[in-house]
Design an enzyme around this catalytic site. Structure first.
Site, PDB file in Angstrom:
ATOM      1  N   ASN A 219      -8.388  -0.436   3.334  1.00 11.64           N
ATOM      2  CA  ASN A 219      -9.171   0.791   3.354  1.00 11.64           C
ATOM      3  C   ASN A 219     -10.120   0.753   4.555  1.00 11.64           C
ATOM      4  O   ASN A 219     -10.291  -0.268   5.210  1.00 11.64           O
ATOM      5  CB  ASN A 219      -9.913   1.024   2.032  1.00 11.64           C
ATOM      6  N   GLU A 222     -12.935  -1.864   4.700  1.00  9.55           N
ATOM      7  CA  GLU A 222     -12.437  -3.212   4.971  1.00  9.55           C
ATOM      8  C   GLU A 222     -12.140  -3.395   6.454  1.00  9.55           C
ATOM      9  O   GLU A 222     -12.409  -4.460   7.030  1.00  9.55           O
ATOM     10  CB  GLU A 222     -11.187  -3.477   4.133  1.00  9.55           C
ATOM     11  N   ASP A 291      -4.667  -0.349  -5.226  1.00  9.17           N
ATOM     12  CA  ASP A 291      -3.530  -0.965  -5.924  1.00  9.17           C
ATOM     13  C   ASP A 291      -2.412   0.061  -6.124  1.00  9.17           C
ATOM     14  O   ASP A 291      -1.235  -0.260  -5.997  1.00  9.17           O
ATOM     15  CB  ASP A 291      -3.969  -1.513  -7.283  1.00  9.17           C
TER      16      ASP A 291
END
Length: 344
Positions: A219, A222, A291
């Protein structure tokens, strides 16, 4: 008419890919986490301290981390095999019981003194209002896995990978995953024809340690932390960051998820594709959305999709799941409906 015809062809191709999910087996290797949600109704403010007093309502435990990725694979119609560590504590037992309803958990190892990593979220609200998270308590895994346990998890992973069509790695920094082990597992993946099965990595803190992956799905926050940049609305910074990740990880594709700004897909020698968010930008909950994205991407690539088609399906799935409260999954029917509704 030509644009409408092209959209119909694209959606038909995506729908056919979703239908192929049921024939695919995905090995999900990583940190199995428990997401615990404690719900309560606000009673009053304490006289002891300026804090809310809640009347307890209920507790919900759902798989997080690699467990959530495996659950999403299963919800989308694929066969998921989970590989990782879980404790023999109460939360570990409940995690395994919940997962085994639709995920193969036989490769999961349960060391004697291992504490299952748990994220406890306390949510409060009125009787007739939506509950909001007020505090989160994290209990990290204890590093009690012995050398023998790690040899056993390696053997379980290599065996599981040999029977699967793709490898999904979910590295939340809990210590279960190493890049060297991922490389070994990738060599064990079942081959179909001459094509190498996809290997996808989602790593919270250590993405740059992985090399030669099929795809990774960080993302934006990150990416900013990894590269020490601030992206926000600066498309030039985003472009440089995506290209640097491609170079440093030697991945075939990098998909950066950007929350309400959608996604950006980077491939070597191709123009960057910016994919707008599907659905509303009034996001309800981003818990576990990454996820869902990587689970959809793994299935789509294993089904033969291009990176762009896989990213589109992952974008639909991500747009659906962020409108749900808590750690959630997306079904194959929900994904099909999203593709169809976007065509109309």
């Amino acid at each position: 008419m030509r644009a409408a015809h092209s959209a119909a062809l694209d959606s038909s191709r995506l729908l056919e890919s979703i239908d192929r999910f049921t024939k695919l087996r995905i090995a999900v290797f990583g940190d199995l986490i428990v997401d615990e949600f404690i719900y309560g109704d606000i009673a009053r403010v304490s006289r002891e301290a300026p804090v809310l007093i809640l009347n307890y309502d209920s507790t919900e435990i759902v798989p997080g981390g690699a467990g959530n990725a495996a659950n999403n694979v299963a919800a989308l119609g694929g066969s998921a095999t989970a590989v990782g560590f879980a404790g023999r504590d109460d939360t570990g037992t409940r995690l395994i019981e919940t997962l085994r309803r639709r995920v193969d958990v036989r490769p999961v190892l349960r060391p004697k003194n291992f504490r299952t990593p748990t994220k406890t979220r306390i949510l409060a609200g009125g009787i007739h209002s939506a509950k909001q998270q007020v505090v989160r308590i994290d209990r990290a895994a204890t590093d009690e896995a012995s050398d023998g346990d790690r040899r056993a998890i390696r053997a379980s992973l290599l065996k599981a990978a040999a029977r699967c069509d793709a490898l999904l790695v979910s590295d939340y920094g809990g210590g279960a995953v190493s890049p060297q082990l991922v490389v070994e597992a990738a060599k064990s993946l079942r081959r179909r024809g001459t094509s190498a099965p996809p290997v996808l990595v989602d790593s919270r803190y250590s993405l740059l340690r992985y090399r030669g992956m099929t795809a990774c799905t960080p993302n934006e926050s990150e990416v900013e932390q990894l590269l020490d940049v601030q992206i926000r609305d600066n498309t030039r910074t985003l472009e440089r960051a995506g290209r640097e990740l491609l170079r440093r990880t030697r991945s075939d594709a990098v998909l950066i998820t950007r929350g309400g700004r959608g996604m950006a897909l980077f491939e070597p020698d191709r123009r960057t594709v910016h994919i707008p968010i599907y659905g509303s930008d009034q996001i309800a909950d981003v818990t576990g959305a990454g996820d869902t994205v990587i689970a959809t991407m793994a299935l789509a690539l294993a089904a033969g999709c291009s990176f762009l088609d896989a990213a589109r399906l992952a974008n639909y799935a991500g747009g659906i799941v962020v409108m749900k409260r808590g750690t959630a999954t997306v079904s194959a029917d929900e994904l099909r409906n999203a593709v169809l509704s976007d065509r109309d």
